[in-house]
Scaffold this active site. Structure first.
Site, PDB file in Angstrom:
ATOM      1  N   GLU A   1       1.058  -1.049   0.041  1.00  0.00           N
ATOM      2  CA  GLU A   1      -0.024   0.124   0.112  1.00  0.00           C
ATOM      3  C   GLU A   1       0.675   1.253  -0.086  1.00  0.00           C
ATOM      4  O   GLU A   1       1.542   1.579   1.017  1.00  0.00           O
ATOM      5  CB  GLU A   1      -1.061  -0.135   1.103  1.00  0.00           C
ATOM      6  CG  GLU A   1      -1.770  -1.132   1.338  1.00  0.00           C
ATOM      7  CD  GLU A   1      -2.991  -1.095   0.114  1.00  0.00           C
ATOM      8  OE1 GLU A   1      -3.177   0.146  -0.277  1.00  0.00           O
ATOM      9  OE2 GLU A   1      -3.789  -2.040   0.070  1.00  0.00           O
TER      10      GLU A   1
ATOM     11  N   CYS B   1      -1.635   9.631   2.482  1.00  0.00           N
ATOM     12  CA  CYS B   1      -1.215   8.896   1.229  1.00  0.00           C
ATOM     13  C   CYS B   1      -1.985   9.272   0.108  1.00  0.00           C
ATOM     14  O   CYS B   1      -1.773   9.278  -1.262  1.00  0.00           O
ATOM     15  CB  CYS B   1      -0.953   7.283   1.494  1.00  0.00           C
ATOM     16  SG  CYS B   1      -2.799   6.503   1.753  1.00  0.00           S
TER      17      CYS B   1
END
Length: 463
Positions: free
Chosen positions: A214, A248
């Site tokens: 991720e 993110c």
């Protein structure tokens, strides 16, 4: 040469593997019981978590810790608990007419011991959601927490006392992280930068350990000429101030249609000039991170680019850095070469949707893409033609908190997904099961008439 740290990590992994083998498949009821205990422990430690996060960052707003860290965590755990029984059911498949009356299905079984490497930006959510998902899939977990959040880590250790038989916690710097990823886990789950993700992937490859990465990347915002400019401005300001842009999926650059460009830029600057109403805001993690962002802006200014500051850069601190706009930066600048991961926003004027997509395709594949338009053709164009981990239309960031929506990247923004059933499957092995009768009629038929069966199959499938 092995160090004491290596031996200690190996012993922890050995202990978890031994515990897993004692009971390699647990009931749904037992797994849900563990999830309920975890959710309750998080709620019971909410005050300590807020205080710890404020200590680990230069400053962190309580709203960031509650709304964006704790609430999504308990929400995801609740969703998993409610749906786990359904997810664990065997997935029936058809054997085909050739193999009747046999039965076929997929049984989702645990992988074993999962290694999870968590980042610092949302230390609660990004450690405990994958952990809860791995536990729901029946695994044991070895959790590596970020060295940058020692106070939050201490509280997480207390929370995980309720899972002492299923999880061990590891702390340490980057070297410990590399050693951790070199261990022979049954699966590794990493959240962090693309640069570090590549190293983790290489380390896991030595042991053929499956990996979920991720990662981040440069998430774009496309603003077309039919939008509500006020909504876009409010969403952008909120997204770049939340956790000080250290997210993110935070918007990294904005591609604005030329017809609304001047209006957009004027309204965005005016809004960012106002006092921040976002619950006293959050600061950057460290002075080193502040220096990195300042260097990006200074490089852009040294190249003669237009750079706008909501707060003068010379007076900006890690605790109060402001929001900064860089206009039309070339691809070679640091601000376009790296994920910003802070309150800097790059802005481009584009002629149309195709122009916007050409700029996006010139960078690495984004983790998220944000499209602002009511035009259904444009929405479909982005849905089907632009590669990105996820797409959010006329909103920003909120898709990550949807418990029933998978989350993950593609290409340079990572691979593999978690959240909801996709997370359960990530941490499970889908074991194909084929069951036939114990009687030997089919075996005898193959033994006696294989030459005829071969001709029939050739006529059916290869004629």
């Amino acid at each position: 040469m092995k160090t004491e740290h290596d031996s200690a990590l190996e012993q922890l992994l050995f202990r978890l593997k031994a515990a897993y083998l004692e009971q390699p498949y647990t009931s749904c009821a037992l797994r849900v019981e563990k999830l309920v205990a975890l959710k309750s422990a998080i709620a019971n430690h909410r005050t300590e978590l807020v205080s710890a996060a404020q200590s680990d960052f230069s400053h962190r707003a309580e709203l960031d810790t509650v709304m964006a860290d704790m609430v999504p965590t308990v929400n995801h755990i609740g969703h998993i608990s409610r749906n786990l029984k359904k997810w664990m059911k065997p997935d029936k498949r058809s054997p085909g007419i050739e193999f009747l009356p046999s039965q076929t299905y997929i049984e989702y079984v645990p992988k074993g011991v999962v290694g999870i490497i968590a980042p610092w930006n949302y230390p609660i959510q990004l450690s405990l959601v994958p952990l809860a998902t791995a536990i729901a899939a029946g695994n044991k977990v070895m959790l590596k927490l970020s060295e940058y959040t020692p106070n939050v880590n201490k509280v997480i250790r207390s929370i995980l006392a309720c899972l002492s038989e299923d999880c061990v916690v590891v702390e340490g710097d980057g070297q410990i992280g590399i050693r951790f990823s070199e261990l022979p886990f049954d699966h590794v789950f990493f959240t962090g930068s693309t640069h570090v993700g590549r190293k983790v992937y290489q380390a896991c490859a030595k042991n053929l350990v499956p990996v979920t990465l991720e990662l981040g990347g440069k998430s774009p915002v496309i603003v077309l000429n039919d939008v509500n400019i006020d909504k876009v401005v409010l969403d952008l300001a909120f997204a770049k101030r939340m956790n000080c842009g250290q997210i993110c999926v935070a918007p990294d650059y904005v591609l604005v249609h030329q017809a609304v460009y001047e209006q957009f830029v004027h309204k965005l600057k005016e809004h960012l000039k106002r006092p921040n109403k976002y619950e006293s805001s959050t600061g950057l993690l460290t002075d080193d991170h502040k220096s990195r962002l300042a260097a990006m802006l200074q490089q852009a200014e040294s190249k003669g680019l237009e750079v706008w500051h909501s707060k003068p850069l010379e007076t900006a601190t890690a605790d109060d850095f402001g929001v900064h706009l860089v206009f039309d930066p070339p691809s070679g600048l640091q601000v376009m070469q790296e994920e910003v991961f802070g309150p800097i926003l790059n802005i481009f004027k584009v002629t149309d949707l195709e122009h916007a997509q050409s700029i996006i395709r010139s960078t690495e594949t984004p983790l998220a893409c944000y499209l602002y338009t009511e035009n259904k053709c444009a929405q479909n164009d982005i849905k089907y033609r632009l590669a990105c981990g996820s797409l959010s239309i006329n909103d920003m960031l909120l898709h990550v908190a949807v418990a029933d929506l998978p989350f993950g990247g593609v290409g340079s923004s990572g691979f593999g997904q978690y959240h909801s059933i996709e997370g359960f499957k990530t941490f499970s092995h889908g074991k194909g099961v084929f069951i036939s009768s114990a009687h030997a009629w089919r075996s005898k038929m193959f033994d006696k008439y294989s030459h005829i069966i071969g001709k029939v199959l050739t006529w059916l499938y290869l004629k």
